[in-house]
Design a protein around this motif. Structure first.
Motif, PDB file in Angstrom:
ATOM      1  N   ARG A  97      45.093 -52.336  -2.081  1.00 11.93           N
ATOM      2  CA  ARG A  97      43.784 -52.951  -1.834  1.00 11.93           C
ATOM      3  C   ARG A  97      43.211 -53.564  -3.110  1.00 11.93           C
ATOM      4  O   ARG A  97      43.140 -52.895  -4.146  1.00 11.93           O
ATOM      5  N   GLY A  98      42.872 -54.843  -3.028  1.00  5.79           N
ATOM      6  CA  GLY A  98      42.270 -55.541  -4.166  1.00  5.79           C
ATOM      7  C   GLY A  98      43.255 -56.014  -5.210  1.00  5.79           C
ATOM      8  O   GLY A  98      42.863 -56.610  -6.217  1.00  5.79           O
ATOM      9  N   GLU A  99      44.554 -55.752  -4.995  1.00  5.88           N
ATOM     10  CA  GLU A  99      45.542 -56.081  -6.028  1.00  5.88           C
ATOM     11  C   GLU A  99      46.608 -57.049  -5.551  1.00  5.88           C
ATOM     12  O   GLU A  99      47.627 -57.254  -6.200  1.00  5.88           O
ATOM     13  N   GLY A 100      46.403 -57.640  -4.374  1.00  8.02           N
ATOM     14  CA  GLY A 100      47.333 -58.663  -3.895  1.00  8.02           C
ATOM     15  C   GLY A 100      48.491 -58.086  -3.101  1.00  8.02           C
ATOM     16  O   GLY A 100      48.702 -56.875  -3.051  1.00  8.02           O
TER      17      GLY A 100
ATOM     18  N   ALA B 125      51.349 -62.421   6.957  1.00  6.64           N
ATOM     19  CA  ALA B 125      51.013 -62.359   5.523  1.00  6.64           C
ATOM     20  C   ALA B 125      51.806 -63.390   4.730  1.00  6.64           C
ATOM     21  O   ALA B 125      51.301 -63.992   3.783  1.00  6.64           O
ATOM     22  N   GLU B 126      53.041 -63.610   5.151  1.00  9.89           N
ATOM     23  CA  GLU B 126      53.895 -64.562   4.435  1.00  9.89           C
ATOM     24  C   GLU B 126      53.572 -65.998   4.843  1.00  9.89           C
ATOM     25  O   GLU B 126      54.008 -66.945   4.187  1.00  9.89           O
ATOM     26  N   GLY B 127      52.838 -66.164   5.949  1.00 12.04           N
ATOM     27  CA  GLY B 127      52.487 -67.507   6.416  1.00 12.04           C
ATOM     28  C   GLY B 127      53.588 -68.178   7.214  1.00 12.04           C
ATOM     29  O   GLY B 127      53.522 -69.382   7.473  1.00 12.04           O
ATOM     30  N   ILE B 128      54.604 -67.420   7.653  1.00 14.31           N
ATOM     31  CA  ILE B 128      55.662 -68.042   8.468  1.00 14.31           C
ATOM     32  C   ILE B 128      55.281 -68.031   9.955  1.00 14.31           C
ATOM     33  O   ILE B 128      55.869 -68.751  10.748  1.00 14.31           O
ATOM     34  N   ILE B 129      54.329 -67.183  10.341  1.00 16.74           N
ATOM     35  CA  ILE B 129      53.600 -67.343  11.598  1.00 16.74           C
ATOM     36  C   ILE B 129      52.117 -67.252  11.232  1.00 16.74           C
ATOM     37  O   ILE B 129      51.770 -66.730  10.163  1.00 16.74           O
ATOM     38  N   ASP B 130      51.265 -67.770  12.091  1.00 11.74           N
ATOM     39  CA  ASP B 130      49.849 -67.885  11.731  1.00 11.74           C
ATOM     40  C   ASP B 130      48.979 -66.860  12.431  1.00 11.74           C
ATOM     41  O   ASP B 130      47.803 -66.703  12.100  1.00 11.74           O
ATOM     42  N   GLY B 131      49.551 -66.188  13.410  1.00  7.23           N
ATOM     43  CA  GLY B 131      48.811 -65.140  14.092  1.00  7.23           C
ATOM     44  C   GLY B 131      49.787 -64.278  14.865  1.00  7.23           C
ATOM     45  O   GLY B 131      50.925 -64.686  15.132  1.00  7.23           O
ATOM     46  N   TYR B 132      49.349 -63.071  15.173  1.00  6.98           N
ATOM     47  CA  TYR B 132      50.144 -62.165  16.002  1.00  6.98           C
ATOM     48  C   TYR B 132      49.180 -61.412  16.883  1.00  6.98           C
ATOM     49  O   TYR B 132      48.174 -60.882  16.406  1.00  6.98           O
TER      50      TYR B 132
ATOM     51  N   ILE C  87      47.835 -54.268   8.181  1.00 11.02           N
ATOM     52  CA  ILE C  87      46.435 -54.659   7.965  1.00 11.02           C
ATOM     53  C   ILE C  87      46.157 -54.819   6.464  1.00 11.02           C
ATOM     54  O   ILE C  87      45.537 -55.792   6.033  1.00 11.02           O
ATOM     55  N   VAL C  88      46.658 -53.870   5.669  1.00 15.15           N
ATOM     56  CA  VAL C  88      46.407 -53.918   4.218  1.00 15.15           C
ATOM     57  C   VAL C  88      47.078 -55.154   3.612  1.00 15.15           C
ATOM     58  O   VAL C  88      46.492 -55.868   2.788  1.00 15.15           O
ATOM     59  N   ILE C  89      48.305 -55.429   4.041  1.00 21.72           N
ATOM     60  CA  ILE C  89      49.061 -56.550   3.467  1.00 21.72           C
ATOM     61  C   ILE C  89      48.430 -57.888   3.865  1.00 21.72           C
ATOM     62  O   ILE C  89      48.228 -58.773   3.034  1.00 21.72           O
ATOM     63  N   VAL C  90      48.087 -58.021   5.152  1.00 15.99           N
ATOM     64  CA  VAL C  90      47.460 -59.256   5.640  1.00 15.99           C
ATOM     65  C   VAL C  90      46.101 -59.490   4.968  1.00 15.99           C
ATOM     66  O   VAL C  90      45.764 -60.609   4.581  1.00 15.99           O
ATOM     67  N   ASN C  91      45.324 -58.415   4.796  1.00 15.15           N
ATOM     68  CA  ASN C  91      44.029 -58.498   4.097  1.00 15.15           C
ATOM     69  C   ASN C  91      44.147 -59.150   2.740  1.00 15.15           C
ATOM     70  O   ASN C  91      43.300 -59.928   2.334  1.00 15.15           O
ATOM     71  N   GLU C  92      45.187 -58.772   2.024  1.00 18.55           N
ATOM     72  CA  GLU C  92      45.326 -59.195   0.626  1.00 18.55           C
ATOM     73  C   GLU C  92      45.650 -60.674   0.458  1.00 18.55           C
ATOM     74  O   GLU C  92      45.547 -61.209  -0.631  1.00 18.55           O
ATOM     75  N   VAL C  93      46.056 -61.346   1.551  1.00 21.74           N
ATOM     76  CA  VAL C  93      46.273 -62.804   1.460  1.00 21.74           C
ATOM     77  C   VAL C  93      45.161 -63.547   2.199  1.00 21.74           C
ATOM     78  O   VAL C  93      45.268 -64.744   2.462  1.00 21.74           O
ATOM     79  N   GLY C  94      44.088 -62.829   2.542  1.00 29.24           N
ATOM     80  CA  GLY C  94      42.945 -63.479   3.182  1.00 29.24           C
ATOM     81  C   GLY C  94      43.023 -63.530   4.691  1.00 29.24           C
ATOM     82  O   GLY C  94      42.179 -64.164   5.335  1.00 29.24           O
ATOM     83  N   GLY C  95      44.014 -62.877   5.299  1.00 27.69           N
ATOM     84  CA  GLY C  95      44.121 -62.829   6.757  1.00 27.69           C
ATOM     85  C   GLY C  95      43.134 -61.838   7.348  1.00 27.69           C
ATOM     86  O   GLY C  95      42.558 -61.009   6.631  1.00 27.69           O
TER      87      GLY C  95
END
Ligand code: 2AM
Ligand code: CA
Ligand code: CA
Ligand code: CA
Length: 268
Positions: A134-137, A200-207, A221-229
């Motif tokens: 969290r908060g570190e990308g 999170a990787e941007g290879i799909i835009d939603g799930y 959730i944590v991983i997606v959060n860190e890229v602004g998802g």
């Protein structure tokens, strides 16, 4: 959770995830003992069981005061999210594990008083680790994942499965058909964790998924959060990590349209 504690738990969790993955790879061609759970297509194997036991045993030994929410029964029965909680799916995508021997993941999230602090999703056969603090990308192996770019709705790819288009109790099938015809394309990976990693990787835009448990989404959730998802339930409300939810995780630029013009409009 302070940064020092987060880092120390992260390093331990990562070590266990990589070790569990290595064990699975070494046993991937061993004969499987397969059972079924809620229905004949809801599979579970001794590998699911053994892997979860490995985590539970290590966590309880190393952190006696930490709690566990997990799929295969080695966790705790929790009624609150207070404390440090490991939310674990030992094999996410068991059907893929059984039929394809790939496209499955180990998913481990660590939450403090309900806040996601650490997320690890390990694509075991590809040997790719998605991770975030969290908060570190967020990272794919050693590479930092960029913030999600602006995306137009009609150029989006959505992760969803056929159940959304079949008779269901959540959203009008006609509205879902309009949705899949409006976006650029759809995909169904068969592992919720890998779908989150894909967002999170941007290879799909939603799930979006109809009925998903905390261990399927905690790390994601944590991983997606860190890229602004953004992750909510399918109708834009907060996800409850103590129960199953219909869940939507996506690039923020398509979130409002997806929820307002499709999910809420079609809600049964
Ligand atoms: P699993 O493999 O850990 O069971 C498949 O589309 C995704 O949905 C996987 O992440 C899978 O997790 C999950 N899943 C499988 N069966 C399910 C069920 N009966 N209820 C909710 N989620 C399920
Ligand atoms: Ca399962
Ligand atoms: Ca799962
Ligand atoms: Ca599982």
């Amino acid at each position: 959770m302070d940064q020092e504690k987060r880092q120390s738990i992260y390093l331990q969790a990562k070590q266990w995830v990589l070790e569990a993955g290595k064990t699975i790879r070494s046993r991937i061609n061993d004969p499987l003992t397969i059972s079924t759970k809620s229905n004949p297509n809801d599979l579970v194997t001794t590998m699911d069981d053994d892997t979860e036991y490995f985590f539970a045993k290590n966590i309880k030994q190393t952190y006696p005061d930490h709690l566990i929410i997990s799929e295969e029964g080695y966790g705790d029965e929790l009624e609150s999210l207070d404390g440090t909680i490991w939310i674990i799916d030992p094999i996410d995508g068991t059907m893929n594990f059984v039929h394809q021997k790939r496209n499955f993941a180990i998913s481990v999230g660590v939450y403090q008083d309900g806040i996601g602090e650490i997320g690890l999703i390990y694509d075991v056969m590809a040997d790719v680790l998605y991770s975030a603090k969290r908060g570190e990308g967020a990272f794919k192996n050693q590479t930092r994942l960029p913030q999600l770019p602006e995306k137009s709705f009609h150029e989006s790819i959505l992760g969803l499965n056929h159940f959304w288009l079949c008779e269901n109790s959540l959203v009008e099938e006609k509205v879902m058909q309009r949705l899949v015809k409006t976006v650029r394309g759809t995909r169904a990976y068969g592992s919720a964790a890998l779908e989150f990693a894909g967002v999170a990787e941007g290879i799909i835009d939603g799930y979006m998924t109809m009925d998903i448990a905390p261990w399927d989404i905690a790390a994601g959730i944590v991983i997606v959060n860190e890229v602004g998802g953004k992750t909510t339930n399918a109708f834009g409300e907060q996800v409850n990590m103590l129960q199953k939810n219909p869940v939507l995780t996506c690039n923020p630029s398509i979130q409002t349209e997806l929820i307002e013009d499709y999910m809420k409009k079609g809600k049964k």
